[in-house]
Design an enzyme around this catalytic site. Sequence first.
Site, PDB file in Angstrom:
ATOM      1  N   GLY A 150      33.168  47.392  33.665  1.00 59.05           N
ATOM      2  CA  GLY A 150      34.258  46.037  31.884  1.00 59.05           C
ATOM      3  C   GLY A 150      32.866  45.903  31.617  1.00 59.05           C
ATOM      4  O   GLY A 150      31.882  44.838  31.612  1.00 59.05           O
ATOM      5  N   ASP A 173      32.680  50.807  29.553  1.00 62.98           N
ATOM      6  CA  ASP A 173      34.174  50.135  29.368  1.00 62.98           C
ATOM      7  C   ASP A 173      34.647  51.125  28.488  1.00 62.98           C
ATOM      8  O   ASP A 173      34.121  50.812  26.960  1.00 62.98           O
ATOM      9  CB  ASP A 173      34.149  49.049  28.757  1.00 62.98           C
ATOM     10  N   LEU A 205      42.810  42.968  35.877  1.00 61.71           N
ATOM     11  CA  LEU A 205      43.697  43.896  36.928  1.00 61.71           C
ATOM     12  C   LEU A 205      44.530  44.242  36.347  1.00 61.71           C
ATOM     13  O   LEU A 205      46.143  43.642  35.872  1.00 61.71           O
ATOM     14  CB  LEU A 205      43.973  42.783  38.004  1.00 61.71           C
ATOM     15  N   ARG A 232      39.049  40.543  39.722  1.00 64.48           N
ATOM     16  CA  ARG A 232      39.786  40.237  40.475  1.00 64.48           C
ATOM     17  C   ARG A 232      39.945  41.280  41.758  1.00 64.48           C
ATOM     18  O   ARG A 232      39.871  42.138  41.867  1.00 64.48           O
ATOM     19  CB  ARG A 232      41.190  40.790  39.742  1.00 64.48           C
ATOM     20  N   GLU A 261      42.927  37.780  49.123  1.00 61.10           N
ATOM     21  CA  GLU A 261      43.168  36.003  49.361  1.00 61.10           C
ATOM     22  C   GLU A 261      44.585  35.460  49.067  1.00 61.10           C
ATOM     23  O   GLU A 261      45.325  36.071  48.982  1.00 61.10           O
ATOM     24  CB  GLU A 261      41.983  35.330  48.061  1.00 61.10           C
ATOM     25  N   HIS A 279      36.994  31.864  45.681  1.00 63.45           N
ATOM     26  CA  HIS A 279      37.454  32.548  44.121  1.00 63.45           C
ATOM     27  C   HIS A 279      37.085  31.165  42.896  1.00 63.45           C
ATOM     28  O   HIS A 279      37.631  30.377  41.954  1.00 63.45           O
ATOM     29  CB  HIS A 279      39.310  32.319  43.925  1.00 63.45           C
TER      30      HIS A 279
END
Length: 325
Positions: A150, A173, A205, A232, A261, A279
Amino acid sequence: MNILIIDSQRVNYIDPGEYASGSVYQPYRLEVTSRPSDEQLARADGIIAFHSVVIDAPLVARMHRCRALVKATIGLDDVDVEALSAKGIHCSNIGSVGAEEVAEHAMALILFAQRKLLDYARHTRQGGWSWRAHNGEIRACADTVLGLIGYGATGRALARRATALGYRICFYDPRVERCGEGIAQGGTLKSLLETADVISLHLPLSPDTEHLMNDAQFSRMKHGATLVNTARGGIVDTGALLRALQSGIVSMALLDVVQEEPVLPQALIEHERVLLTPHAAFYSERSLAELKANALETIMGLLEGAEIKTVVNPDCVSGEAKGYA
């Protein structure tokens, strides 16, 4: 006009009294809740929803006046955009707010693992004092290949920081052909997995990226590589990760996000080569203030008919035209 702000039930983003009940931001009336009632949803012209607030079809069905919804996050994986579009409700995220903070958090995790700080802290806490008290190799940054899966705003922000430390950087990516700054080399996912000593995830995501890191991808990784995830949780299959840790394919996993989570698997919590943060990568005092201001500015712009670049369904039919009063 009424703007309903739905705060997270996990960790509040809105401080008590920040938007006092009945506060007027002419011509808007703001309400804040973490458990919206039917009445609140029915009278809202615009809605801001924070992280972990799921916008699903049943919730959308309770929105009778709403014309715009802003998810105060980058990702929209927990938003039923199709249901919003069917009801003529424009949907927007808040763009890349917090990207610099996420990059800094990822960089801190990478250095933490690379310098074996967990091993050293454990060793000295037990009364030791030896620089040899660590597992695996300690490499200089200049001898380390950092692979970024990414290469959007966060990936690029991390690349800028890492290049200053001497890392050799590659990225994958499918939406980015090359690095305009010349600091990272693009390539295939296969080549990245095979060559990177540290892999850092910076993807949204989506159905295409869910469990991207699975048994098959872990088997392609360079043995002993480190995995960092500040994107994510659902991008990584937790079971596959635990198996990769067991086999030694992954030497250490540093996770700010986990698919389960906030209730985490005990196997992750107790694993000696897993470091977890809650997070928190997005957070600084500045980024939190920008996040809230951006969300409010975006919802007001949408209600006033302004052109908002982060709208994901610009062609949805207006509520009035579809008969929603």
